[in-house]
Scaffold this motif. Sequence first.
Motif, PDB file in Angstrom:
ATOM      1  N   LYS A   1     -11.541  -0.230  -1.262  1.00  0.00           N
ATOM      2  CA  LYS A   1     -12.265  -2.017  -1.338  1.00  0.00           C
ATOM      3  C   LYS A   1     -12.363  -1.542  -2.973  1.00  0.00           C
ATOM      4  CE  LYS A   1     -11.281  -1.940   2.989  1.00  0.00           C
ATOM      5  NZ  LYS A   1     -10.022  -2.827   3.584  1.00  0.00           N
TER       6      LYS A   1
ATOM      7  N   ASN B   1      -5.126  -5.632  -6.245  1.00  0.00           N
ATOM      8  CA  ASN B   1      -5.360  -7.302  -5.549  1.00  0.00           C
ATOM      9  C   ASN B   1      -4.982  -8.262  -5.729  1.00  0.00           C
ATOM     10  OD1 ASN B   1      -8.530  -6.233  -4.827  1.00  0.00           O
ATOM     11  ND2 ASN B   1      -8.690  -6.988  -7.322  1.00  0.00           N
ATOM     12  N   ARG B   2      -4.640  -9.369  -5.141  1.00  0.00           N
ATOM     13  CA  ARG B   2      -4.105 -10.316  -4.623  1.00  0.00           C
ATOM     14  C   ARG B   2      -4.225 -12.016  -3.703  1.00  0.00           C
ATOM     15  NH1 ARG B   2       0.000  -9.122  -8.130  1.00  0.00           N
ATOM     16  NH2 ARG B   2       1.320  -7.690  -8.226  1.00  0.00           N
ATOM     17  N   ASN B   3      -4.919 -12.796  -4.960  1.00  0.00           N
ATOM     18  CA  ASN B   3      -5.135 -14.193  -3.869  1.00  0.00           C
ATOM     19  C   ASN B   3      -6.338 -13.477  -3.587  1.00  0.00           C
ATOM     20  OD1 ASN B   3      -3.541 -15.742  -5.604  1.00  0.00           O
ATOM     21  ND2 ASN B   3      -2.200 -15.389  -3.070  1.00  0.00           N
ATOM     22  N   THR B   4      -7.592 -12.766  -3.850  1.00  0.00           N
ATOM     23  CA  THR B   4      -8.700 -12.108  -2.930  1.00  0.00           C
ATOM     24  C   THR B   4      -8.775 -11.549  -2.344  1.00  0.00           C
ATOM     25  OG1 THR B   4      -8.926 -13.666  -1.461  1.00  0.00           O
ATOM     26  CG2 THR B   4      -9.599 -14.316  -3.417  1.00  0.00           C
ATOM     27  N   SER B   5      -7.179 -10.908  -2.059  1.00  0.00           N
ATOM     28  CA  SER B   5      -7.407  -9.620  -0.571  1.00  0.00           C
ATOM     29  C   SER B   5      -6.688  -8.515  -1.128  1.00  0.00           C
ATOM     30  CB  SER B   5      -6.100 -10.506  -0.295  1.00  0.00           C
ATOM     31  OG  SER B   5      -4.399 -10.500  -0.539  1.00  0.00           O
ATOM     32  N   ILE B   6      -7.246  -7.866  -0.896  1.00  0.00           N
ATOM     33  CA  ILE B   6      -6.103  -6.256  -1.409  1.00  0.00           C
ATOM     34  C   ILE B   6      -5.389  -5.547  -0.924  1.00  0.00           C
ATOM     35  CG2 ILE B   6      -6.890  -3.631  -1.829  1.00  0.00           C
ATOM     36  CD1 ILE B   6     -10.000  -4.456  -1.106  1.00  0.00           C
ATOM     37  N   GLU B   7      -4.210  -5.696  -2.118  1.00  0.00           N
ATOM     38  CA  GLU B   7      -3.062  -5.676  -1.356  1.00  0.00           C
ATOM     39  C   GLU B   7      -2.298  -4.545  -1.168  1.00  0.00           C
ATOM     40  OE1 GLU B   7       1.382  -7.111  -3.773  1.00  0.00           O
ATOM     41  OE2 GLU B   7       0.227  -8.465  -2.384  1.00  0.00           O
TER      42      GLU B   7
END
Length: 750
Positions: free
Chosen positions: A156, A184-190
């Motif tokens: 994280k 990170n991609r658009n505030t989400s962890i990819e």
Amino acid sequence: MKIRVKPTRLFVNYLISYVGILFIPLIIIGAMVYSNFVNILTEEIITNNLNNLSKVQYVIDGNLTQIEKISNQINLVPKLKSYEMHYHWIKADTIRNTLCHYVTTNKDIDNIFIYYHGDEYLFSSTSSYTFPMFKAIYNYTDWSVEDMYEDIVELKQTQLRPSENVIYNKDHLKKYITLLYPLNRNTSIEGTIIFMIPEESFQSVLKDTINTYRGNSFILDGNNNIVTCLKDSPYLRSNDFTSYLKGITANHYTETVTLDDEKYFLTYVKSSQTDFKYVSMVPIDKVMGKVKHTKYRIFYSLVIILAVGIIVIYYTMHINYTPIKQLKNYAVNLIKPEKQGMNAIEILRSTMDTLTSENNQLSSTIKDNTSAAKDYLLFCLFKGQIDSNEDFNKKGERINLSLTKSCYRAILFKLNGLNTKEKKIYIIEQLHILLNNPFEAFGRELIDENNVIFLLASDDSDIEILQRKLLSIQDFFKEHDLIITIGVGNSYTELNQMPNSYLEACTAIDYRFVKGNDQIIYYNEIVIDSSKFVKPPNDLNKLSVAIKQGNTEQVDQILVNILSYIKDNNPPLFIVKRLCYELINSVTKTMNDINKEYAVPFKRLPHVFSLSEFETVDHLTKIIKRVCINVCSYINDNQEMFTSELANQVVNYVKENYSSCDFSVKSIAQKFNMSVPYLSQFFKNHTNLTIQDYTTSLKIDKAKELLISTKMTINQIAEEVGYYNVTSFIRRFKQLIGTTPGRYRKDYKN
């Protein structure tokens, strides 16, 4: 009278004294050297460690920042989005090409991996791997496949794995520091980005911190875990040491610590950017071993110096005692002391006291003579016997009298109320003090006991500064109940104009009849309508030439013209005085020139201070005329010598100026105050050439030299030798040499 001296006892006493004087300072100096050496070395270690750790912090923080920037750039690359790549081979190729760029441009990164959540593969700059494949190639000894998968998938936030062993391709053991960043991609962890950094990248920076003292250096992360260290010392795993480091809150810290019965210099630097802690440990015993070695060397050196010193002192005193005894005998004969039983030192002391007393008396006499010499030099200056600033400084060098500024004027102080010699000396001293800032001022009293004349030198002729200074002087003397009138002459840049400035100052003082006493009177403020008076005759240069030629008739005529001007035009007194001074000065300079050339001692003329001694101008003119006639008679008696010298002067003038654009026979005649026909005949009589033929010969000879030794064009050479028409130059050259200038140069080269 016999003086009883005990040389043996005196010799032994001095020997013991000198040994004591030598030994005690050596002990003190040795102790001070040792103490200072310890302090300096300790400060050097602390300073070097702090500086070195700061450099390490700067370099490693910079490297970590660069890696973080790479992570951020990877996050922003559109083609690395997982949903953009539908086939595994497309994805692997795209990621490999992109990551390869980052790896090749950063020497501290060994490899970069990207993992996308839900994917089966780890993608790198070289290939793609499943987790078991990755573990088989990069075998982290303390990181199992299950833990690796869990750490990567559930990451994280940024995570650092300290230095650990990695077996590469089942064969090669190497230590790596591993950095994991969330993708990170658009505030989400990819997914996760993994950087493998060789431990040697960090250690190569750390090695520079402790190489000098063979200590240890290491880096801790924010949780006080050891990221990397140079030596795996036991104290690094000690709970006490770890607790000690946690208790340090300062960003920079240095202290002496004891670990496992050994003392260390601990230096600590904390990074505010990464929370990393950079620590160096230097064993004090190893450092102080140098100090102990130095201490013994100092001690042995002191012993050797003492032994050598005793031998040298003994030998030197033994050798030197005979001259001392001889000097004592000489002193006895010199002062004949009355006391008996005095040793050599007492006799010499008595002699020195006597000589010192006599020397003080002599110094007092010299001081008085120096003051008189300064007065005499100023007297010569105002009389017009000093030609330049260099001449003045050369004559004043031995009496500490010199001028460094460029503008000069005379100031005359007329003092009322002086009733004692001591008071006048005090006033002159005060004037020196008051004027010498920002000016250079030198003064002396005049024959009139109430007058003091000063030479004032300044960097420029700014009258406002002078006005303020003179007003302050006037106020000073009012406080001492003295009435002072000040006459100020004009400022000149030539020191030989001081007699003129003196006459102007005297004229200003005389003007007190109109303005009153207790005034500052400037010569240039006296209103004089000079348009009413005919300009004085400009015959002084002619007078100089006439004297050098021994022309008595012309000398007489010039003096008659000057006297007639004074009688017929009735000019003001100050104009008459200036004209008389210029007349005296012109004759004096001419006599000095002749004296320098031929060492002829002529009778000295009157000077500017003696103008007031003459009843009439006729009287002064008769004296000058008598001196000039004597000089002319001497020159006429030695006509051949003087004529030859004048001819040499004319020839030298022609040699120096023949190429000038304004050179002409008329200019030569004006220079030497001759008519053109007389000059032409005079020149031909002494050179057997006309001036034109002589100058043409000089020009052609110079042109031949330039044709041979330079690459100047014919036009340039013509102008250089004084021909401003190249055709005339070529024609004249061919007429005299028989060939053209160009052909002459070509023939010479061939």
